[in-house]
Scaffold this motif. Structure first.
Motif, PDB file in Angstrom:
ATOM      1  N   LYS A 109       0.821  -1.208   0.000  1.00  0.00           N
ATOM      2  CA  LYS A 109       0.000   0.000   0.000  1.00  0.00           C
ATOM      3  C   LYS A 109       0.854   1.256   0.000  1.00  0.00           C
ATOM      4  O   LYS A 109       1.981   1.262   0.514  1.00  0.00           O
ATOM      5  CB  LYS A 109      -0.914   0.016   1.235  1.00  0.00           C
ATOM      6  CG  LYS A 109      -1.996  -1.047   1.246  1.00  0.00           C
ATOM      7  CD  LYS A 109      -2.895  -0.891   2.469  1.00  0.00           C
ATOM      8  CE  LYS A 109      -4.045  -1.880   2.434  1.00  0.00           C
ATOM      9  NZ  LYS A 109      -4.945  -1.732   3.603  1.00  0.00           N
ATOM     10  N   LYS A 110       0.283   2.311  -0.568  1.00  0.00           N
ATOM     11  CA  LYS A 110       0.956   3.607  -0.554  1.00  0.00           C
ATOM     12  C   LYS A 110      -0.109   4.695  -0.675  1.00  0.00           C
ATOM     13  O   LYS A 110      -1.066   4.556  -1.444  1.00  0.00           O
ATOM     14  CB  LYS A 110       1.952   3.708  -1.713  1.00  0.00           C
ATOM     15  CG  LYS A 110       2.687   5.034  -1.793  1.00  0.00           C
ATOM     16  CD  LYS A 110       3.689   5.059  -2.926  1.00  0.00           C
ATOM     17  CE  LYS A 110       4.945   4.279  -2.573  1.00  0.00           C
ATOM     18  NZ  LYS A 110       6.044   4.539  -3.555  1.00  0.00           N
ATOM     19  N   ASN A 111       0.064   5.778   0.093  1.00  0.00           N
ATOM     20  CA  ASN A 111      -0.840   6.913  -0.029  1.00  0.00           C
ATOM     21  C   ASN A 111      -0.652   7.597  -1.379  1.00  0.00           C
ATOM     22  O   ASN A 111       0.434   7.563  -1.960  1.00  0.00           O
ATOM     23  CB  ASN A 111      -0.601   7.917   1.093  1.00  0.00           C
ATOM     24  CG  ASN A 111      -1.029   7.379   2.439  1.00  0.00           C
ATOM     25  OD1 ASN A 111      -1.926   6.537   2.527  1.00  0.00           O
ATOM     26  ND2 ASN A 111      -0.389   7.852   3.502  1.00  0.00           N
ATOM     27  N   GLU A 169       4.334  10.930  -9.375  1.00  0.00           N
ATOM     28  CA  GLU A 169       4.179  10.055  -8.212  1.00  0.00           C
ATOM     29  C   GLU A 169       3.610   8.693  -8.614  1.00  0.00           C
ATOM     30  O   GLU A 169       4.121   7.638  -8.201  1.00  0.00           O
ATOM     31  CB  GLU A 169       3.251  10.715  -7.198  1.00  0.00           C
ATOM     32  CG  GLU A 169       2.968   9.879  -5.962  1.00  0.00           C
ATOM     33  CD  GLU A 169       1.881  10.495  -5.094  1.00  0.00           C
ATOM     34  OE1 GLU A 169       0.688  10.306  -5.426  1.00  0.00           O
ATOM     35  OE2 GLU A 169       2.226  11.159  -4.112  1.00  0.00           O
ATOM     36  N   ASP A 170       2.551   8.692  -9.437  1.00  0.00           N
ATOM     37  CA  ASP A 170       1.967   7.432  -9.906  1.00  0.00           C
ATOM     38  C   ASP A 170       2.949   6.661 -10.766  1.00  0.00           C
ATOM     39  O   ASP A 170       3.073   5.439 -10.648  1.00  0.00           O
ATOM     40  CB  ASP A 170       0.691   7.702 -10.710  1.00  0.00           C
ATOM     41  CG  ASP A 170      -0.495   8.069  -9.830  1.00  0.00           C
ATOM     42  OD1 ASP A 170      -0.379   7.915  -8.589  1.00  0.00           O
ATOM     43  OD2 ASP A 170      -1.526   8.492 -10.371  1.00  0.00           O
ATOM     44  N   ALA A 222      -6.145  -1.879  -6.680  1.00  0.00           N
ATOM     45  CA  ALA A 222      -7.128  -0.860  -6.318  1.00  0.00           C
ATOM     46  C   ALA A 222      -6.422   0.483  -6.154  1.00  0.00           C
ATOM     47  O   ALA A 222      -5.595   0.648  -5.257  1.00  0.00           O
ATOM     48  CB  ALA A 222      -7.858  -1.230  -5.033  1.00  0.00           C
ATOM     49  N   VAL A 223      -6.742   1.423  -7.039  1.00  0.00           N
ATOM     50  CA  VAL A 223      -6.185   2.772  -6.968  1.00  0.00           C
ATOM     51  C   VAL A 223      -7.356   3.748  -6.951  1.00  0.00           C
ATOM     52  O   VAL A 223      -8.208   3.734  -7.859  1.00  0.00           O
ATOM     53  CB  VAL A 223      -5.276   3.062  -8.176  1.00  0.00           C
ATOM     54  CG1 VAL A 223      -4.742   4.496  -8.101  1.00  0.00           C
ATOM     55  CG2 VAL A 223      -4.126   2.065  -8.248  1.00  0.00           C
ATOM     56  N   ASP A 224      -7.430   4.571  -5.901  1.00  0.00           N
ATOM     57  CA  ASP A 224      -8.465   5.607  -5.855  1.00  0.00           C
ATOM     58  C   ASP A 224      -7.803   6.946  -5.566  1.00  0.00           C
ATOM     59  O   ASP A 224      -6.575   7.082  -5.698  1.00  0.00           O
ATOM     60  CB  ASP A 224      -9.552   5.270  -4.831  1.00  0.00           C
ATOM     61  CG  ASP A 224      -9.009   5.094  -3.414  1.00  0.00           C
ATOM     62  OD1 ASP A 224      -7.940   5.681  -3.096  1.00  0.00           O
ATOM     63  OD2 ASP A 224      -9.645   4.374  -2.616  1.00  0.00           O
ATOM     64  N   ASP A 225      -8.575   7.947  -5.163  1.00  0.00           N
ATOM     65  CA  ASP A 225      -7.998   9.281  -4.994  1.00  0.00           C
ATOM     66  C   ASP A 225      -7.135   9.421  -3.744  1.00  0.00           C
ATOM     67  O   ASP A 225      -6.414  10.406  -3.598  1.00  0.00           O
ATOM     68  CB  ASP A 225      -9.107  10.343  -4.986  1.00  0.00           C
ATOM     69  CG  ASP A 225     -10.112  10.126  -3.863  1.00  0.00           C
ATOM     70  OD1 ASP A 225     -10.145   9.007  -3.314  1.00  0.00           O
ATOM     71  OD2 ASP A 225     -10.858  11.071  -3.541  1.00  0.00           O
ATOM     72  N   LYS A 226      -7.178   8.421  -2.858  1.00  0.00           N
ATOM     73  CA  LYS A 226      -6.417   8.525  -1.619  1.00  0.00           C
ATOM     74  C   LYS A 226      -5.293   7.505  -1.480  1.00  0.00           C
ATOM     75  O   LYS A 226      -4.305   7.767  -0.791  1.00  0.00           O
ATOM     76  CB  LYS A 226      -7.368   8.390  -0.424  1.00  0.00           C
ATOM     77  CG  LYS A 226      -8.388   9.506  -0.304  1.00  0.00           C
ATOM     78  CD  LYS A 226      -9.282   9.293   0.910  1.00  0.00           C
ATOM     79  CE  LYS A 226     -10.295  10.420   1.037  1.00  0.00           C
ATOM     80  NZ  LYS A 226     -11.200  10.227   2.206  1.00  0.00           N
TER      81      LYS A 226
END
Length: 460
Positions: free
Chosen positions: A194-196, A288-289, A330-334
């Motif tokens: 996981k990563k913010n 970043e992505d 799973a990648v979302d806005d957070k």
């Protein structure tokens, strides 16, 4: 003996099918739990019906609070051999054509219905093996116990409950797999990276995968903006590199790959990894992505399923190679989250697998989460137990018996000195878990004969 085991079984074929039909007609998919009914009404009804059948043939039975039932050949004999089957089934699903899932039917050589091969039919193979031995007058010196489980398909909490109260027999086998013998089941580690996510580029979200034990067949990406030029450039490159298909509808991009089980990930084409490969080729992706996705692609390179990216590549002669596949994206806005499934050979352990995977993931800037490693399961192939089972298989079938290592797990993965032994013959696809599940009637009787010979070899 006046009759052989084979002759006795043939004479009782109609009874066997009658009992099988009784069990198949019960929809024993897991339901809502309540006091005294741990897995819902269906499994409870199937257990009660199974125990009633066994009682009718003179065996000593016990219901363990509707978790499992036990059927003892003769309770005064030393507890030696356990045979573990289960009466719960997977949902019917769609696509049944020959008959309804809970409307058993014999057509030609085959019997159809949900559970005929997994695992209601095989349970009756074991029961009729016990009947044959008993009714033909053989004398046993060691006890045989048939265990009727009710939760194999959704977690095996039934066995966990039972083994807190009762010890396993000296030897155990489950008729819930394939012949000849599965004596090695690889271990497993499931981990999440996981990563913010703070910087926003064009990518709004990415989702892929439906289960942690399956290579994702589809990935869906949502973009705020995506030029046709950058889409086409990245699409052409990824389709060529990965052998997948990309489709666009507005700012939604879908990747179509090929699913596969996590124990054989090389048979799939991972849509999630292909989606990351597509994304990193877009100029509009945030830095970043891009850095994070490239890191994931180094840890889990597309088409590489040996764990080498994580640093956990290993193998041994008996159980083969470690396999590793990234299955949930799973990648979302957070946040971004990626979950992998690795099947570990018997040379694997916490130190050379879990700890190394954690170190590699954290070195790339991810938080690493896991519930720990499930250790491999192994019964030595040169044990007297396995030699006896293989001998009986060869005696009845005339085929060479051998031990098999698998990446998945069976009902005996947590049972010491437990192996999977049939009841499906090699290279036979019975549509287990699918529509029109079937098995040949003669194969059920053959498995019962093998089990009867095994009971005599181990317990007489």
């Amino acid at each position: 003996m006046e009759k052989t085991i084979k002759e006795w079984l043939l004479e009782h074929e109609d009874e066997f099918l009658k009992d099988l039909f009784t069990l198949i007609r019960i929809d024993s998919v897991r339901g809502e739990a309540r006091e005294g009914v741990p897995f819902g009404d269906g499994p409870k009804e199937a257990l009660e019906a199974g125990l009633k059948i066994c009682e009718g043939y003179g065996f000593h039975t016990k219901n363990w609070e509707n978790y499992v039932g036990t059927v003892d050949y003769s309770p005064e004999l030393p507890h030696t051999l356990d045979i573990l089957g289960h009466l719960d089934v997977v949902p019917a699903g769609e696509g049944w054509e020959v008959t309804g899932p809970f409307e058993p039917l014999v057509k030609g050589e085959n019997v159809y219905g949900r559970g005929v091969s997994d695992d209601k039919g095989p349970i009756l193979c074991a029961l009729y093996a016990m009947r044959a031995v008993k009714e033909l007058g053989y004398s046993l010196k060691k006890g045989v116990r048939l265990i009727l489980g009710t939760n194999e398909e959704t977690g095996s909490a039934d066995l966990a409950y039972y083994y807190k109260k009762e010890k396993a027999g000296e030897m155990s086998f489950t008729p819930d797999a394939e012949f000849p013998i599965i004596n090695i089941e690889k271990g497993a580690i499931k981990g999440t990276l996981k990563k913010n996510r703070t910087a926003k580029g064009s990518l709004l979200s990415l989702k892929a995968g439906v289960a942690v034990n399956a290579v994702p067949q589809k990935a869906v990406m949502e973009f705020s903006t995506l030029s046709e030029e950058e889409f086409k450039h990245a699409k052409d490159a990824v389709e060529k590199e990965c052998g997948v298909r990309l489709e666009r509808s507005g700012n939604t991009v879908t990747v179509i790959g090929v699913s596969a089980h996590a124990s054989t990930p090389h048979l799939g084409k991972n849509a999630g990894l292909a989606a990351l490969s597509f994304a990193v080729k877009l100029p509009s992706l945030s830095a970043e992505d891009k850095e994070a996705f490239e890191a994931i692609l180094k840890l889990f390179p597309y088409g590489v399923t040996d764990g080498s990216g994580l640093g956990i590549k290993m193998n041994d002669e008996e159980s083969g190679d470690l396999t590793c596949t990234l299955d949930l994206f799973a990648v979302d806005d957070k946040e971004m989250s990626f979950t992998f499934d690795s099947r570990v050979p018997i040379c694997g352990n916490k130190e050379n697998c879990e700890d190394v995977a954690r170190k590699s993931s954290e070195a790339k800037g991810f938080v690493f989460e896991t519930n720990g490693m499930i250790p491999p399961h192994h019964v030595p192939k040169d044990s007297d137990f396995i030699k006896a089972l293989l001998s009986c298989y060869e005696k009845v079938t005339g085929e060479k018996g051998e031990c098999i290592a698998i990446g998945g797990g069976t009902y005996v993965h947590e049972v010491e000195n437990g192996v999977a032994f049939g009841a499906i013959l090699p290279d036979v696809d019975t549509h287990m878990h699918g529509a029109d599940e079937w098995i040949k009637v003669k194969d059920l009787l053959l498995a019962a004969e093998i089990y009867a010979e095994s009971i005599l070899a181990l317990c007489s």
